[in-house]
Scaffold this active site. Structure first.
Site, mmCIF file in Angstrom:
data_model
loop_
_atom_site.group_PDB
_atom_site.id
_atom_site.type_symbol
_atom_site.label_atom_id
_atom_site.label_comp_id
_atom_site.label_asym_id
_atom_site.label_seq_id
_atom_site.Cartn_x
_atom_site.Cartn_y
_atom_site.Cartn_z
ATOM 1 N N ASP A 144 22.983 35.767 88.734
ATOM 2 C CA ASP A 144 22.219 34.079 89.752
ATOM 3 C C ASP A 144 22.540 34.189 91.112
ATOM 4 O O ASP A 144 22.513 33.908 92.132
ATOM 5 C CB ASP A 144 23.047 33.366 89.358
ATOM 6 C CG ASP A 144 22.268 32.571 87.918
ATOM 7 O OD1 ASP A 144 21.196 33.186 87.814
ATOM 8 O OD2 ASP A 144 23.361 32.684 86.543
ATOM 9 N N ASP A 150 15.000 32.994 83.719
ATOM 10 C CA ASP A 150 14.861 32.188 84.816
ATOM 11 C C ASP A 150 15.484 33.602 86.166
ATOM 12 O O ASP A 150 15.333 33.251 87.301
ATOM 13 C CB ASP A 150 16.209 31.783 84.753
ATOM 14 C CG ASP A 150 16.634 30.609 83.345
ATOM 15 O OD1 ASP A 150 15.630 31.046 82.315
ATOM 16 O OD2 ASP A 150 17.602 30.429 83.625
HETATM 17 N N1 GLY Z 1 19.019 29.052 84.725
HETATM 18 C C1 GLY Z 1 20.115 28.195 84.118
HETATM 19 C C2 GLY Z 1 19.720 27.109 83.621
HETATM 20 O O1 GLY Z 1 17.391 27.037 84.415
HETATM 21 O O2 GLY Z 1 19.565 26.157 83.742
#
Ligand code: GLY
Length: 407
Positions: free
Chosen positions: A114, A181
């Site tokens: 992330d 994501d």
């Molecule tokens: N990347 C985690 C979410 O969208 O909750």
């Protein structure tokens, strides 16, 4: 309850007239949103003073703070940068600088995919708005760290570490999970190639986007949340969900991440396949039969509890920001449709149903977002990333001009 914009309370008092977000010219809606955002974030800053970490949400009457390792940590400084940009007021710039500095340790964190979310929203906006070379250095280190998670056999950056246990407590037998994501982390890499002159970051981003294009999508343009691969052969092991209603369902935020990710990757590479995928996702979202009249999706398009299912304002904020960029890459008819849809979402989010009244909502801006429904976590709450993409969308709508990275 959610579709009656005309019945909602006053957004602005203009002389004797009470006007609603649904009726005001968009520039006035945006100006009012930034006024409310300034009040809310002034309060949030005050409340967070002398507390370690970053505000993420407000749940069960408590402000939820996270540390530098959390995937959402960078959104608070990111929103402060957007407020600095929107208002030009020096106090936002100094607050943004202070909170961005708190993010620095993330640049070496190999345990997460992330880093784009965490550092491009904080340091990336900081670099864009200040040109500070120290910010550039942090971002290049983060791009190197993120690149270590790339597996050339799979052609992807690994999302979660294994063995993985979801927030809902399920243990998985995944070996190389990749979540949709993760498209959002690629902008850090395409930026790093431009900044350093080295192709390798961009090559990784393109490989990742191409692999996701092959394996994440269904014929209707919706996406699976998690694709697990065999890291030795690159073969798909399974397609499942962690945060959606079911493996085959369309988790609302996942669709928004995909839309934003392929729009951004088209901007960065000019590859037609990315533009085509972004348009397909946009059509899936915009014409979905279970999208409510106010255009703020339920947390999952396939939750059988609809219309009683919770909404996800974060998915709407991400979608509106993405569409306001995508409109620059399509013909004028489609551009008008994307702008109109995004503005409908922004008007809904700007109505009292979703926009907090000053002092409410723990100091956050938007209400009614959903973080992790299957885990019973962050349901119908404010979320710092809903605020961040909402502010970004407002800036994009206000600018109305050519798209720029981070904008
Ligand atoms: N990347 C985690 C979410 O969208 O909750």
């Amino acid at each position: 309850m959610f579709s009656r914009l005309a019945g909602l309370g006053c957004t602005l008092l203009l002389g004797a007239a009470c006007l609603h977000a649904a009726e005001l010219p968009m520039n006035e809606v945006i100006a009012n949103d930034f006024r409310v955002a300034s009040e809310q974030y002034r309060y949030l800053l005050e409340q967070s003073r002398d507390v370690a970490g970053f505000p993420r949400s407000f749940e069960h009457g408590q402000r939820q703070m996270v540390d530098v390792k959390d995937w959402t940590a960078g959104f608070f400084p990111g929103s402060l940068w957007y407020l600095a940009e929107a208002t030009g007021a020096p106090q936002w710039r100094s607050a943004a600088i202070a909170y961005t500095a708190r993010m620095e340790a993330a640049k070496d964190d190999r345990s997460t995919h992330d880093l784009g979310f965490m550092l491009y929203s904080s340091y990336g906006n900081g670099l864009r708005l200040t040109g500070d070379p120290a910010y550039r250095k942090v971002l290049l280190t983060a791009a190197d760290t993120l690149s270590l998670r790339f597996n050339p056999v799979v052609g992807s950056i690994q999302s979660w570490n294994v063995p993985h246990r979801t927030l809902a407590g399920q243990r998985s037998d995944w070996t190389f999970p990749v979540i949709i994501d993760n498209m959002m982390n690629l902008e850090l890499l395409t930026w790093a190639s431009q900044a350093s002159g080295q192709r390798r970051y961009r090559d990784i981003a393109i490989a990742h986007a191409d692999t996701a294009l092959l394996h994440h999508f269904r014929p209707d343009g919706s996406s699976y949340h998690v694709v697990d691969y065999d890291p030795a052969t690159g073969r798909v092991h399974e397609r499942v969900t962690a945060q959606g209603y079911a493996d085959a369902s369309a988790w609302a935020r996942g669709q928004a991440w995909g839309l934003y990710g392929y729009t951004m990757m088209f901007r960065e590479t000019g590859r037609p396949a990315y533009l085509a995928q972004a348009q397909k996702i946009a059509a899936f979202i915009m014409h979905h039969p279970r999208l409510p009249a106010d255009k703020i999706p339920y947390w999952d398009y396939d939750d059988p509890a609809i219309p009683k299912a919770p909404r996800d304002a974060s998915a709407a904020a991400i979608t509106s920001s993405a569409l306001l960029e995508l409109r620059h890459f399509v013909d004028s008819d489609l551009a008008r449709q994307y702008s109109a849809f995004a503005e409908q979402q922004l008007r809904s989010l700007s109505s009292p149903e979703y926009l907090a009244a000053p002092g409410e909502n723990g100091g956050f801006l938007l209400k009614h977002a959903t973080g992790h429904q299957p885990a019973g976590h962050e349901i119908d709450v404010p979320l710092n990333y809903a605020d961040y993409y909402f502010l970004e969308a407002l800036l994009r709508d206000r600018a109305g001009a050519a798209a720029q990275p981070g904008h």
